[in-house]
Design a protein around this motif. Structure first.
Motif, mmCIF file in Angstrom:
data_model
loop_
_atom_site.group_PDB
_atom_site.id
_atom_site.type_symbol
_atom_site.label_atom_id
_atom_site.label_comp_id
_atom_site.label_asym_id
_atom_site.label_seq_id
_atom_site.Cartn_x
_atom_site.Cartn_y
_atom_site.Cartn_z
ATOM 1 N N LEU A 67 -1.399 12.066 -7.912
ATOM 2 C CA LEU A 67 -1.441 11.037 -6.867
ATOM 3 C C LEU A 67 -2.858 10.536 -6.607
ATOM 4 O O LEU A 67 -3.050 9.588 -5.851
ATOM 5 C CB LEU A 67 -0.849 11.586 -5.559
ATOM 6 N N ARG A 68 -3.848 11.166 -7.224
ATOM 7 C CA ARG A 68 -5.230 10.733 -7.022
ATOM 8 C C ARG A 68 -5.397 9.259 -7.387
ATOM 9 O O ARG A 68 -4.893 8.802 -8.412
ATOM 10 C CB ARG A 68 -6.173 11.567 -7.900
ATOM 11 N N GLY A 69 -6.101 8.550 -6.520
ATOM 12 C CA GLY A 69 -6.338 7.131 -6.756
ATOM 13 C C GLY A 69 -5.211 6.236 -6.309
ATOM 14 O O GLY A 69 -5.352 5.004 -6.314
ATOM 15 N N LYS A 70 -4.082 6.812 -5.895
ATOM 16 C CA LYS A 70 -2.921 6.014 -5.498
ATOM 17 C C LYS A 70 -2.695 6.006 -3.984
ATOM 18 O O LYS A 70 -1.964 5.160 -3.468
ATOM 19 C CB LYS A 70 -1.650 6.558 -6.168
ATOM 20 N N ILE A 71 -3.314 6.955 -3.267
ATOM 21 C CA ILE A 71 -3.009 7.131 -1.839
ATOM 22 C C ILE A 71 -3.974 6.304 -0.989
ATOM 23 O O ILE A 71 -5.172 6.576 -0.940
ATOM 24 C CB ILE A 71 -3.081 8.619 -1.444
ATOM 25 N N ASP A 72 -3.424 5.303 -0.317
ATOM 26 C CA ASP A 72 -4.243 4.458 0.567
ATOM 27 C C ASP A 72 -4.462 5.102 1.938
ATOM 28 O O ASP A 72 -5.420 4.763 2.633
ATOM 29 C CB ASP A 72 -3.583 3.086 0.740
ATOM 30 N N LEU A 73 -3.590 5.998 2.308
ATOM 31 C CA LEU A 73 -3.749 6.720 3.568
ATOM 32 C C LEU A 73 -2.952 8.016 3.488
ATOM 33 O O LEU A 73 -1.780 8.006 3.088
ATOM 34 C CB LEU A 73 -3.241 5.888 4.751
ATOM 35 N N ALA A 74 -3.582 9.130 3.870
ATOM 36 C CA ALA A 74 -2.902 10.429 3.907
ATOM 37 C C ALA A 74 -2.825 10.923 5.342
ATOM 38 O O ALA A 74 -3.854 11.073 6.007
ATOM 39 C CB ALA A 74 -3.639 11.444 3.036
ATOM 40 N N LEU A 75 -1.608 11.145 5.828
ATOM 41 C CA LEU A 75 -1.403 11.752 7.138
ATOM 42 C C LEU A 75 -1.372 13.264 6.940
ATOM 43 O O LEU A 75 -0.463 13.789 6.286
ATOM 44 C CB LEU A 75 -0.099 11.267 7.769
ATOM 45 N N MET A 76 -2.374 13.950 7.489
ATOM 46 C CA MET A 76 -2.580 15.374 7.201
ATOM 47 C C MET A 76 -2.398 16.203 8.471
ATOM 48 O O MET A 76 -2.981 15.905 9.523
ATOM 49 C CB MET A 76 -3.986 15.597 6.649
ATOM 50 N N GLU A 77 -1.606 17.267 8.358
ATOM 51 C CA GLU A 77 -1.353 18.089 9.537
ATOM 52 C C GLU A 77 -2.612 18.831 9.985
ATOM 53 O O GLU A 77 -3.494 19.135 9.184
ATOM 54 C CB GLU A 77 -0.207 19.072 9.278
ATOM 55 N N GLY B 27 0.826 -1.209 0.000
ATOM 56 C CA GLY B 27 0.000 0.000 0.000
ATOM 57 C C GLY B 27 0.853 1.248 0.000
ATOM 58 O O GLY B 27 2.077 1.190 0.168
ATOM 59 N N ASN B 28 0.193 2.407 -0.179
ATOM 60 C CA ASN B 28 0.899 3.672 -0.333
ATOM 61 C C ASN B 28 0.420 4.686 0.702
ATOM 62 O O ASN B 28 -0.776 4.820 0.945
ATOM 63 C CB ASN B 28 0.668 4.238 -1.736
ATOM 64 N N VAL B 29 1.375 5.424 1.284
ATOM 65 C CA VAL B 29 1.068 6.391 2.336
ATOM 66 C C VAL B 29 1.608 7.764 1.943
ATOM 67 O O VAL B 29 2.740 7.884 1.458
ATOM 68 C CB VAL B 29 1.684 5.959 3.686
ATOM 69 N N PHE B 30 0.780 8.801 2.166
ATOM 70 C CA PHE B 30 1.139 10.181 1.860
ATOM 71 C C PHE B 30 1.340 10.943 3.163
ATOM 72 O O PHE B 30 0.483 10.917 4.037
ATOM 73 C CB PHE B 30 0.018 10.820 1.033
ATOM 74 N N PHE B 31 2.476 11.623 3.286
ATOM 75 C CA PHE B 31 2.769 12.448 4.454
ATOM 76 C C PHE B 31 2.727 13.906 4.009
ATOM 77 O O PHE B 31 3.580 14.337 3.228
ATOM 78 C CB PHE B 31 4.146 12.100 5.024
ATOM 79 N N SER B 32 1.748 14.652 4.507
ATOM 80 C CA SER B 32 1.576 16.024 4.013
ATOM 81 C C SER B 32 2.734 16.928 4.407
ATOM 82 O O SER B 32 3.045 17.886 3.690
ATOM 83 C CB SER B 32 0.270 16.619 4.545
#
Length: 550
Positions: free
Chosen positions: A177-187, A149-154
């Motif tokens: 990145l749309r459709g690729k991020i399984d989880l986004a950690l957002m500040e 899976g893929n994780v995004f760190f804002s």
């Protein structure tokens, strides 16, 4: 995924992603202690889990160069066997400077990345760095891909449509990145602030107008880490033909690195030393100072106390506070500005009517725009107390995200992705490691409790001179008080304490003769216990009580 630290506060940022036998760490920052942590310098992430698995740690990725994201590298890198650190050019320069300061430059490998960088890390990970705007150059969001899976760190960000001296956020790369991020950690720093964060260009213009109208000296206090603001102030100085005086070591270092990286361009002729100010008329001077938070030994606070060797406030000076006020520092800041005004300075603070400071963190509209750009499957608010993250979750729900797709996490919480959904895993050790001078992790709760007790109630010592032959007290007990009572004004209490000590000793002596065993430690413990009760009963105070038997 593990949200190791920095989840429930602003600072001490550190998370990691693990797949198979490989781990990638994102950020390694420290936090400053609260007022209740007496004598503690910093709090750093607890990397005990990572240390046990240090052969798995393949890299540390840095979102940007602020110390709440990089400051713990000094302590963490040796624990993890010095894995490579990947950071933007500006962050790399700051880290390199610190490593040289700590004499670690030969062991630490910092690799520069930019907005075009995509790295293959180990066998399982790929990291893409996405350029964003914050308050420091070379800030990134980081997208980490793995086979599972893929994780995004804002990272820390705001959507600035007209940044002062850097490219805009890479919106196209975020959209891709749309459709690729399984989880986004957002500040979540400004989750409760409606609207959009002001652009740094607006602040630049407002500061320019203010300073150009001033006929005397201008003294500006700003965070030395807020590089975008320093750029604006340097440009204003050039346009208004003012010489720049730097007061504060961290400020000098930031300007020096910004010049080396060509982020700030200024001739040496514009920079003068504090000792040379008298050679120039007041309307040709712009003084940049540390101390916007009234730190005790920072430049502006020393100026307010009339302790600065070269800078003395005089009538006609304008002090501009181009910074936010951290809540726990408000009282100290007000006392400092009171002193500055009393010395004759005029004062301007950031206000709704006149914006002279802009946060590097997005408000609600910025957060909404970021979410619309990346459209992640699941969201995890981080970077703030639970209240901040709770309201951030409410924002996402209000913007159409299903409530069950927004997770509230904790420090040390692991999360497992099965390819479709996320579930909570076990918690790992995450209690902050306390740094006190050269001591790392050697200060525990008991020591902090003692320091708190000392600061609030002081210390009271009982000294008994006891005969080694018959165990009787020689003379009278002696007492020492520090921060507890004024001895000369407390004779009645001291007499009561002396009587109690003599009674306790007599009882101990009789019992010891019967048992034919004299234990000094028992006497000491009983005196401290009984005195504690008496003193609290008479004074409602709880000093630390120490008994010395000689």
């Amino acid at each position: 995924l593990c949200t190791l630290s920095g989840t429930a506060e602003i600072g001490r940022n550190c998370n990691f992603v693990e797949y198979g036998d490989e781990i990638v760490v994102i950020d390694a920052g420290y936090a400053f202690p609260g007022h209740e942590m007496y004598g503690i310098d910093y709090l750093i992430p607890n990397v005990s889990y990572l240390k046990k698995n240090k052969e798995k740690v393949k890299a540390i990725l840095i979102t940007h160069g602020h110390l709440d994201h990089t400051g713990a590298l000094k302590w963490i890198l040796p624990e993890l066997g010095y894995p490579p650190v990947y950071a933007g050019g500006f962050a790399k320069a700051l880290i390199d400077l610190k490593m040289k300061e700590y004499k670690m430059e030969d062991k630490v490998k910092v690799i520069s990345v930019d907005r075009k960088s995509t790295l293959n890390i180990g066998r399982n990970f790929k990291a893409t760095f996405v350029g964003i705007n914050h308050s420091i150059p070379d800030a990134f969001s980081i997208f980490v891909e793995s086979p599972r899976g893929n994780v995004f760190f804002s990272g820390d960000y705001k959507i600035d449509m007209s940044p002062a001296n850097e490219p805009q956020t890479d919106y196209e790369k975020l959209r891709n990145l749309r459709g690729k991020i399984d989880l986004a950690l957002m500040e979540s720093t400004n989750a409760s602030n409606p609207g959009k964060a002001p652009s740094e260009t607006e602040i630049f213009q407002n500061l320019g107008e203010l300073i150009s109208q001033q006929k005397g000296r201008v003294i500006v206090a700003a965070f030395s880490s807020l590089i975008t603001r320093l750029y604006s102030l340097v440009e204003v100085a050039k346009r208004t033909n003012r010489k720049i005086v730097l007061s504060g070591k961290s400020l000098e270092q930031s300007i020096d690195i910004a010049r080396q990286k060509n982020y700030i361009n200024i001739d040496d002729k514009f920079l003068i030393k504090e000792s040379n100010m008298s050679k120039y008329p007041d309307n040709e001077l712009l003084l940049l100072c540390t101390g916007s938070q009234a730190e005790r030994f920072a430049a502006l606070n020393r100026i307010s106390l009339n302790e600065h060797k070269f800078i003395k406030i005089k009538k006609g000076d304008l002090v501009i506070m181009s910074s936010s006020e951290i809540p726990e520092n408000i009282s100290s800041i007000e006392k400092m500005t009171d002193r500055l005004i009393a010395l004759g300075a005029d004062l301007i603070k950031d206000s709704v009517e006149l914006k002279i400071h802009s946060t590097g963190h997005g408000n609600q509209e910025d957060m909404k725009m970021m979410h619309n750009l990346i459209q992640p499957k699941y969201i995890m608010p981080i970077h703030g107390p639970l209240t901040f993250r709770y309201f951030n979750k409410q924002n996402f729900v209000r913007w159409g995200v299903d409530e069950k797709d927004v997770f509230l996490t904790d420090d040390g919480q692991t999360w497992v992705f099965n390819g479709v959904s996320w579930s909570r895993g076990k918690k790992i050790e995450s209690k902050p490691i306390l740094i006190d001078g050269l001591g790392v992790g050697d200060i525990g709760d008991i020591v902090l409790k003692d320091r708190k007790q000392l600061s609030e109630f002081g210390i009271f010592s009982v000294i008994l001179n006891i005969s080694s032959k018959n165990k009787r007290i020689i003379g009278r007990p002696r007492f020492i008080s520090r921060g507890f009572i004024y001895m000369k004004g407390s004779r009645e209490l001291l007499q009561e304490i002396e009587n109690l000590v003599m009674d306790i000793h007599r009882d101990w002596l009789n019992r010891s003769h019967r048992e034919k065993m004299f234990k000094d430690e028992e006497l000491r413990e009983r005196i401290e216990k009984e005195l504690s009760k008496l003193i609290y009963k008479r004074t409602e105070r709880e000093p630390i009580i120490l008994t010395a038997i000689i």
